[in-house]
Structure formats: structure tokens, C-alpha cells
Design a protein around this motif. Structure first.
Motif, mmCIF file in Angstrom:
data_model
loop_
_atom_site.group_PDB
_atom_site.id
_atom_site.type_symbol
_atom_site.label_atom_id
_atom_site.label_comp_id
_atom_site.label_asym_id
_atom_site.label_seq_id
_atom_site.Cartn_x
_atom_site.Cartn_y
_atom_site.Cartn_z
ATOM 1 N N GLY A 209 0.847 -1.180 0.000
ATOM 2 C CA GLY A 209 0.000 0.000 0.000
ATOM 3 C C GLY A 209 0.877 1.223 0.000
ATOM 4 N N PRO A 210 0.282 2.368 0.146
ATOM 5 C CA PRO A 210 1.076 3.596 0.140
ATOM 6 C C PRO A 210 2.125 3.566 1.245
ATOM 7 C CG PRO A 210 -1.225 3.993 0.787
ATOM 8 C CD PRO A 210 -1.147 2.603 0.311
ATOM 9 N N GLY A 211 3.383 3.576 0.845
ATOM 10 C CA GLY A 211 4.470 3.601 1.817
ATOM 11 C C GLY A 211 4.715 2.284 2.527
ATOM 12 N N VAL A 212 3.907 1.243 2.211
ATOM 13 C CA VAL A 212 4.119 -0.055 2.848
ATOM 14 C C VAL A 212 4.480 -1.079 1.775
ATOM 15 C CG1 VAL A 212 3.145 -1.791 4.382
ATOM 16 C CG2 VAL A 212 2.368 0.567 4.529
ATOM 17 N N ARG A 213 5.754 -1.330 1.631
ATOM 18 C CA ARG A 213 6.216 -2.305 0.649
ATOM 19 C C ARG A 213 7.381 -3.071 1.243
ATOM 20 N NH1 ARG A 213 6.959 1.891 -3.891
ATOM 21 N NH2 ARG A 213 4.890 1.994 -4.839
ATOM 22 N N THR A 214 7.445 -4.338 0.923
ATOM 23 C CA THR A 214 8.645 -5.057 1.339
ATOM 24 C C THR A 214 9.759 -4.687 0.377
ATOM 25 O OG1 THR A 214 8.202 -6.990 -0.002
ATOM 26 C CG2 THR A 214 7.250 -6.964 2.213
ATOM 27 N N LEU A 215 10.976 -4.971 0.793
ATOM 28 C CA LEU A 215 12.132 -4.547 0.014
ATOM 29 C C LEU A 215 12.130 -5.089 -1.422
ATOM 30 C CD1 LEU A 215 14.658 -2.883 -0.031
ATOM 31 C CD2 LEU A 215 15.900 -4.745 1.043
ATOM 32 N N PRO A 216 11.877 -6.383 -1.616
ATOM 33 C CA PRO A 216 11.904 -6.885 -3.008
ATOM 34 C C PRO A 216 10.876 -6.179 -3.890
ATOM 35 C CG PRO A 216 11.859 -8.698 -1.452
ATOM 36 C CD PRO A 216 11.646 -7.460 -0.655
ATOM 37 N N ILE A 217 9.699 -5.912 -3.341
ATOM 38 C CA ILE A 217 8.652 -5.250 -4.121
ATOM 39 C C ILE A 217 9.074 -3.810 -4.424
ATOM 40 C CG2 ILE A 217 6.190 -4.656 -4.209
ATOM 41 C CD1 ILE A 217 6.818 -7.650 -3.990
ATOM 42 N N ASP A 218 9.667 -3.187 -3.431
ATOM 43 C CA ASP A 218 10.125 -1.820 -3.613
ATOM 44 C C ASP A 218 11.178 -1.750 -4.712
ATOM 45 O OD1 ASP A 218 9.897 0.838 -2.911
ATOM 46 O OD2 ASP A 218 11.683 0.749 -1.631
ATOM 47 N N MET A 219 12.033 -2.766 -4.750
ATOM 48 C CA MET A 219 13.073 -2.791 -5.784
ATOM 49 C C MET A 219 12.436 -2.936 -7.165
ATOM 50 S SD MET A 219 15.699 -5.166 -3.663
ATOM 51 C CE MET A 219 16.800 -5.608 -4.986
ATOM 52 N N LEU A 220 11.413 -3.769 -7.242
ATOM 53 C CA LEU A 220 10.721 -3.952 -8.526
ATOM 54 C C LEU A 220 10.158 -2.630 -9.022
ATOM 55 C CD1 LEU A 220 8.681 -7.289 -8.293
ATOM 56 C CD2 LEU A 220 10.461 -6.679 -9.944
ATOM 57 N N SER A 221 9.469 -1.922 -8.104
ATOM 58 C CA SER A 221 8.818 -0.695 -8.565
ATOM 59 C C SER A 221 9.850 0.412 -8.820
ATOM 60 C CB SER A 221 7.734 -0.247 -7.586
ATOM 61 O OG SER A 221 8.275 -0.136 -6.307
ATOM 62 N N TYR A 222 10.945 0.376 -8.087
ATOM 63 C CA TYR A 222 12.015 1.347 -8.338
ATOM 64 C C TYR A 222 12.547 1.175 -9.758
ATOM 65 C CZ TYR A 222 16.472 3.812 -7.693
ATOM 66 O OH TYR A 222 17.543 4.661 -7.801
ATOM 67 N N MET A 223 12.702 -0.104 -10.113
ATOM 68 C CA MET A 223 13.271 -0.405 -11.427
ATOM 69 C C MET A 223 12.352 0.020 -12.571
ATOM 70 S SD MET A 223 15.582 -3.716 -11.959
ATOM 71 C CE MET A 223 14.278 -4.835 -11.714
ATOM 72 N N GLU A 224 11.045 0.040 -12.290
ATOM 73 C CA GLU A 224 10.111 0.439 -13.331
ATOM 74 C C GLU A 224 10.317 1.904 -13.722
ATOM 75 O OE1 GLU A 224 6.243 -0.465 -11.827
ATOM 76 O OE2 GLU A 224 6.577 -2.633 -12.077
ATOM 77 N N ILE A 225 10.811 2.673 -12.760
ATOM 78 C CA ILE A 225 10.989 4.099 -13.020
ATOM 79 C C ILE A 225 12.438 4.432 -13.356
ATOM 80 C CG2 ILE A 225 10.777 6.406 -12.023
ATOM 81 C CD1 ILE A 225 8.622 5.001 -10.125
ATOM 82 N N THR A 226 13.350 3.899 -12.539
ATOM 83 C CA THR A 226 14.761 4.231 -12.707
ATOM 84 C C THR A 226 15.558 2.964 -12.989
ATOM 85 O OG1 THR A 226 14.270 5.403 -10.657
ATOM 86 C CG2 THR A 226 16.380 5.893 -11.741
ATOM 87 N N TYR A 227 16.224 2.929 -14.091
ATOM 88 C CA TYR A 227 16.964 1.726 -14.429
ATOM 89 C C TYR A 227 18.444 1.941 -14.186
ATOM 90 C CZ TYR A 227 17.679 -2.738 -16.747
ATOM 91 O OH TYR A 227 17.992 -4.028 -17.011
ATOM 92 N N ASP A 228 18.788 2.457 -12.998
ATOM 93 C CA ASP A 228 20.220 2.647 -12.718
ATOM 94 C C ASP A 228 20.770 1.448 -11.949
ATOM 95 O OD1 ASP A 228 19.707 2.867 -9.991
ATOM 96 O OD2 ASP A 228 19.575 5.057 -10.045
ATOM 97 N N PRO A 229 22.108 1.347 -11.863
ATOM 98 C CA PRO A 229 22.706 0.133 -11.271
ATOM 99 C C PRO A 229 22.491 -0.015 -9.776
ATOM 100 C CG PRO A 229 24.283 1.305 -12.642
ATOM 101 C CD PRO A 229 23.130 2.228 -12.449
ATOM 102 N N SER A 230 21.796 0.906 -9.100
ATOM 103 C CA SER A 230 21.677 0.790 -7.645
ATOM 104 C C SER A 230 20.900 -0.474 -7.238
ATOM 105 C CB SER A 230 21.023 2.037 -7.044
ATOM 106 O OG SER A 230 19.736 2.213 -7.601
ATOM 107 N N VAL A 231 19.908 -0.877 -8.066
ATOM 108 C CA VAL A 231 19.167 -2.091 -7.727
ATOM 109 C C VAL A 231 20.091 -3.315 -7.775
ATOM 110 C CG1 VAL A 231 17.346 -3.654 -8.486
ATOM 111 C CG2 VAL A 231 16.920 -1.215 -8.376
ATOM 112 N N ALA A 232 20.978 -3.318 -8.763
ATOM 113 C CA ALA A 232 21.952 -4.412 -8.834
ATOM 114 C C ALA A 232 22.839 -4.410 -7.604
ATOM 115 C CB ALA A 232 22.793 -4.274 -10.104
#
Ligand SMILES: Nc1ncnc2c1ncn2[C@@H]1O[C@H](COP(=O)(O)OP(=O)(O)OP(=O)(O)O)[C@@H](O)[C@H]1O
Ligand SMILES: [Mg+2]
Lengths: 259, 342
Positions: A209-232
Motif C-alpha cells: 500500500g502507500p508507503g508499505v512495501r517489502t524490500l523486493p517489491i520496492d526494488m521492482l517498482s524502483y526499477m520500473e521508473i529508474t533503471y540505474d545500477p543501484s538495484v543491482a
């Protein structure tokens, strides 16, 4: 039989297949470029450093940690007595109960997640965090029961009877004699549960939900917007954490005996 | 018996619907060492577990010193049990194993230490108090298990085949140790065994059980020399038992006319009670085994197989040679059908 070289080749390929991605991730995170690429575009540690400055990562890391630790503890609180009961008493349909307890391993996580969302969060107004906590507890429970059962099976019941005859209550015999002897099994279950919960994606996918995400899910959604190497870089750090935990578990507990 | 300390009355024990012990009555005197003897599966362990309180009887009562304890929980009975498997606590040291029950009693630390010390001394393990049970030999584990129960100063100590996991030499040693302990402490003990020699050597009285029923109860002397049933006689070494029919006894392959008053029951001879080399009957020696002090012969006679022993100090007979033997009536024990001696 295969010749020596064929055998080596097979082992080599298998290991490459299993461990290769891990190295790719580590290297991709070391890139100096703006995008995730392999081979890396120059070498720098700046993406590894950036991971720690992203606020949503910090929040979701906390949530994942919370779920992994307390979900596992809750699963153990339910699972240890269950394992004890199943292995000690001839419970009617004991085997069936064992199978049902194992269901969350068998049922695809995505279905569990959807079901929890549809029937707990939406109609009953459960908070997402509570639903996540319940989901993770349920997911870890089968591991807890299995691992603790197997260490319980080596434990003879006459030890408890001896304790009772020396003055213990039944509960006292459990805490004074059974628990100390299944300690390493419980620890093994804790570590396995922790890692399982921490890496869990499909169930958690529906429960955010808003502001409630587990880390793996957060990484997924981060990647949808920013494709920088930080997720790696973050992935590499997490993988390293898991490796360290499992390695220590094996070293100190002989973890592989229980799984 | 009015001087009964432990008293079992009409005790019926069952697993679910399977009755294992139908109606057990037993009185044990204070300070007595009783052996519960019987073949495997006759209900010895079951009886012990019910006395200890680990299993509730279907009916009947158990009392100690006149107090009915049938409904008293196991941890409040003050009864010790030495398990056949020892049931030591693997995560605790030798010292802590013995201290376990004393700590539960919340005794002062110094008192516990001295009692444990004393207990370990009694069984000769004082020098091993820091070991873990898994690092000890079978005999040492057995003694530790004994010490753990003894320090609790139980009203009654039950021992379930305490010596069966030990090798022959150690078993003899522990037998003497048990006897000494019992004499020193005066604790009432009931021990289970299926070894008749052990029961004879140790017990004040022997309870011979068969299928959950007491076949005979008496001193070792009585059971050895005057068994009063076929089962008891067989158990105590009357290896040649023949049924009486009219004026004959019936063997597996033939009959023999004997001069007796009884018209039914059994005649039983120990192998040592039959003389060979002379006598009215004829047979052939089919085998011989050397057993230290004795030689054991199997004789094939018209009646059937007969087992005989002779002192090994006398010269042996040849296998295959014909031999005369004597089934003397005055050396036989007569057993009636229903178990009463006539
Ligand atoms: N838990 C149980 N459930 C059902 N039946 C049992 C159980 N334990 C024992 N029995 C049965 O009860 C009978 C008596 O068993 P018990 O263990 O008392 O024999 P025992 O005299 O101690 O034999 P052993 O010398 O082999 O130890 C046996 O026929 C056994 O099969
Ligand atoms: Mg037994």
C-alpha cells in the motif's frame, strides 16, 4: 561413465548456471554508468553508496526485516508446539495435518497473496502490514514445523517421563528437557524462515500500500521508473547477507542436517 | 498382608481396548527387593509405568504406606524409575543430571552440591561429574541413571531391566552393586527382568508373570525348587516336562509307563536330575555341548528328546552311542494341570 573431463565440464556448467548470475549482479552494481549494463561501464562504488541514501529502500528494508524477524518468531511460536504434538502424540489424521500445514509451500504464492487481499484486507479492513505479517507467518510455518519435527524425531519421549518423575510438570519437562535438545533445530528453522520471508515476492506483491512495501517489491517498482545500477548493487548486498547467514548457520549448526 | 508398603489391588491395565494386565494383586513389604520376572511382552513394563504414574489404570488401586495414590500425578508420587534406556538428559553434565530433581525441589545450592556429590560417590562416578552422558560407557550411564533417581530419596525405586544393556561381566558387577545399594539405603525396590538367574540372585521375592497374570510369587528358593506350574517349572530350568495320562507319561514320539499315584498333570525333571550310563531306559546320544562345569547331552529315546547334564569332571559319553538312563520318579517334580502342586 563419463570421462573425468566431461564430469568436470558438467559440474562447471552447473555452477556457472547457479552462481553466475550472482557475479553478474555484483559486477553490474559496480558500474560507473547511469544504466544497468553488463559488462559494467567503468568501475565505481557510487551505486553501492547510493543504495543507502534512497529513503524508500530504507523504509522497505525495515519492513522486510520486521516481517522476517517477527513473522518467523510467530511461526515458531505456532510451529514448535505443532511439531511437538505431531511427533509425540498419535493425533488422528496427523499425516493429513502435516500435509495441510505444508500447503503454503505447494500453493503458488501469488494465489495466497490474492486471496489474502481479496478476503482479509479489502472486506475486513485489515491493514496491509497486518496482512503481510499474517501471510509471512503462514508461509514460514511449514518450514518451522518440518525442520523442528525432524530434530524432535531423534528425541526419545522417555527423557520427558524421567523429568516428570523427578518432579517436573509436563510443561516443565518441555521447557527444561525438550527445548534445550531441539535448540539447534529451532535456530535452523529461524534462519530458514528469515531468509524465506526476506526473499518473498509473489505474496507480498499483492499486499502493498502507500508507503508499505517489502524490500523486493520496492526494488521492482524502483526499477520500473529508474533503471540505474543501484538495484543491482542492492541485490548484491542482499545476496551477500543471505550467503553470510546460511554460511554461519552451516558452520555453527550443521544446518544442512535439518533441511 | 498387613505389613504391605506398596499395594496393588485388582489393577487392570490396558492400551485402548487391549487389556494387557487383567487383574494384578501384589503386596510389597518396606525395604524389600522384588523381582518382576516374565517373558517378553507379559506386561512388566506396563505394570511399572502404572505404579510410577505414567499410565492410568483402567481400574484397581495403587497405594503406598496405606495412602491411595492411584490418582496422584506422576511428579507428586515420590517414586523413582530407572529406565531401560536410562533416559539421561543429553544436554546436561553428569552433575546436572543428578542435580535436576533437587533443583526442582528448590533446595539451597550448597545442599544440592553435597547431595549430588554424595550420590555420585555412591555409584562411583564422582570423578566424572563434568562429563556429558554421551561420553560415558553403558555401565557408567546406567549408574548415573541410578544416582539420579537415588538422590531424590524415593519411597519406592522401580528399575526396568536395568542390567539388560550391559555385557555379562558388567552385569554381574552391577548386580552386586544394586544389592549393596539396597542393603545400605533400605529403599523398597521393584526391578523388572526376564533373566531368571538375575532374579534368583538379587531378589528377596520373585513375582513370576505370564500374560499379565501372576503365575507364582515366592522366594527365589521356592520358585527354583518348587515351581508349581508347567510355566514356572519351564522358566526355572525343568527342561524335561511330560504330560501324565493314566499310568503313562507322554513324550513327543512315544509313551512310557511310570509308577505314580497321580493320574494327571505333568512330571518334570531338571537335566541334572536324570542319571545316564545306567538305568532301565534306553536311548541314543544325539548331541553333546560343553558348558564349562557341565556337559549337556540330548538323548533320543522312544519317548522323545531328553536333555541331560553331567559334571564335566566325569568322562564324556560318545555321540551316537546307545545309552541307558533313569527317569527316577523320586527326582521328578509333579505339577498339576491347574497350577497347584500336589
Ligand atoms: N503403547 C502401546 N500400545 C499398545 N500396546 C502396547 C503398548 N506398549 C506395550 N503394548 C503391549 O502390551 C503388552 C505388554 O507390554 P510390556 O511392554 O509391558 O511388556 P514387557 O513385559 O515389559 O516386555 P519386555 O520384556 O519385552 O520389555 C505387549 O503385548 C505389548 O505389545
Ligand atoms: Mg519391558
Amino acid at each position: 561413465m563419463y570421462s573425468k573431463w566431461t564430469t568436470r565440464l558438467i559440474i562447471g556448467l552447473t555452477l556457472t548456471f547457479l552462481i553466475g548470475p550472482f557475479f553478474i549482479i555484483i559486477l553490474a552494481g559496480l558500474s560507473d554508468g547511469e544504466f544497468m549494463t553488463f559488462p559494467p561501464d567503468g568501475i565505481s562504488l557510487r551505486w553501492y553508496a547510493k543504495v543507502f541514501t534512497v529513503e524508500s529502500f530504507r523504509d522497505s528494508f525495515k519492513l522486510s526485516m520486521f516481517l522476517a524477524i517477527f513473522g518467523t518468531i510467530a511461526a515458531l511460536i505456532l510451529g514448535v508446539p505443532a511439531a511437538y504434538a505431531i511427533s509425540r502424540y498419535k493425533i488422528p489424521y496427523g499425516e493429513t495435518i502435516k500435509t495441510i500445514v505444508a500447503a503454503p509451500i505447494i500453493v503458488p504464492g501469488i494465489i495466497v497473496g490474492l486471496a489474502l487481499l481479496r478476503y482479509l484486507v479489502v472486506p475486513l479492513n485489515f491493514t496491509v502490514t497486518l496482512a503481510l505479517f499474517m501471510a509471512h507467518t503462514a508461509l514460514i510455518l511449514p518450514y518451522a514445523v518440518r525442520v523442528v519435527s525432524s530434530s524432535m524425531n531423534n528425541l526419545r519421549s522417555d527423557m520427558e517421563e524421567a523429568a516428570v518423575l523427578l518432579g517436573c510438570s509436563r510443561l516443565g519437562a518441555f521447557t527444561r528437557v525438550v527445548l534445550p535438545n531441539i535448540q539447534s533445530g529451532v535456530l535452523a528453522a529461524f534462519i530458514l524462515g528469515f531468509v524465506t520471508s526476506f526473499n518473498q515476492v509473489p505474496v507480498s506483491l499483492f499486499l502493498s500500500g502507500p508507503g508499505v512495501r517489502t524490500l523486493p517489491i520496492d526494488m521492482l517498482s524502483y526499477m520500473e521508473i529508474t533503471y540505474d545500477p543501484s538495484v543491482a548493487a542492492l541485490s548484491a548486498l542482499l545476496a551477500l547477507l543471505s550467503v553470510v547467514i546460511v554460511f554461519m548457520a552451516e558452520k555453527f549448526l550443521g544446518f544442512s542436517r535439518y533441511v | 498382608m498387613s505389613d504391605a508398603y506398596v499395594s496393588l489391588k485388582n489393577l487392570t491395565l490396558a492400551y485402548g481396548k487391549t487389556v494387557v494386565v487383567p487383574d494384578l494383586n501384589l503386596d510389597v513389604r518396606k525395604g524389600e527387593l522384588i523381582a518382576l520376572l516374565g517373558p517378553s511382552g507379559c506386561g512388566k513394563t506396563t505394570a511399572m509405568r502404572s505404579i510410577a504414574g505414567l499410565m492410568a489404570p483402567k481400574s484397581g488401586t495403587i497405594s503406598i504406606d496405606g495412602v491411595d495414590i492411584t490418582r496422584t500425578p506422576a511428579n507428586k508420587r515420590g517414586i523413582g524409575l530407572v529406565f531401560q534406556s536410562y533416559a539421561l538428559f543429553p544436554h546436561l553434565s553428569v552433575f546436572e543430571n543428578v542435580a535436576f530433581g533437587l533443583r526442582l525441589k528448590k533446595l539451597p545450592k550448597a545442599k544440592i552440591a553435597s547431595m549430588v556429590e554424595q550420590g555420585l560417590q555412591t555409584v562411583g562416578l564422582a570423578h566424572l561429574s563434568d562429563r556429558k552422558p554421551e561420553d560415558m560407557s553403558g555401565g557408567q550411564q546406567q549408574r548415573l541413571s541410578l544416582a539420579r533417581s537415588l538422590v531424590m530419596e524415593p519411597k519406592v525405586l522401580l528399575l526396568d531391566e536395568p542390567l539388560s544393556n550391559l555385557d555379562a561381566r558388567l552385569r554381574l558387577e552391577m548386580r552386586n552393586e544394586l544389592q549393596r545399594l539396597q542393603r545400605d539405603t533400605g529403599i523398597t525396590m521393584i526391578f523388572v527382568t526376564h533373566d531368571q538367574a538375575e532374579a534368583l540372585a538379587l531378589a528377596d521375592r520373585i513375582v513370576l508373570m505370564k500374560d499379565g497374570i501372576v503365575e507364582q510369587l515366592g522366594t527365589p528358593d521356592e520358585l527354583y525348587n518348587a515351581p508349581n506350574s508347567k510355566f514356572a517349572a519351564d522358566f526355572f530350568g525343568f527342561e524335561n516336562i511330560f504330560e501324565i495320562e493314566g499310568s503313562e507319561i507322554v513324550g513327543r514320539t512315544g509313551r512310557l509307563t511310570v509308577l505314580i499315584d497321580a493320574k494327571e498333570g505333568y512330571l518334570a525333571w531338571r537335566p541334572s536330575a536324570i542319571t545316564i550310563g545306567s538305568g532301565p531306559h534306553q536311548g541314543t546320544i544325539s548331541s553333546m555341548a560343553f558348558a564349562g562345569e557341565l556337559r549337556e547331552y540330548i538323548i533320543e529315546a522312544p519317548l522323545g528328546q531328553i536333555k541331560v547334564t553331567t559334571p564335566s569332571s566325569t568322562p564324556p559319553f560318545d555321540i551316537g552311542s546307545p545309552i541307558a538312563f533313569d527317569l527316577a520318579i523320586d527326582k521328578a517334580r509333579h505339577l498339576s494341570k491347574n497350577g497347584e502342586e500336589t
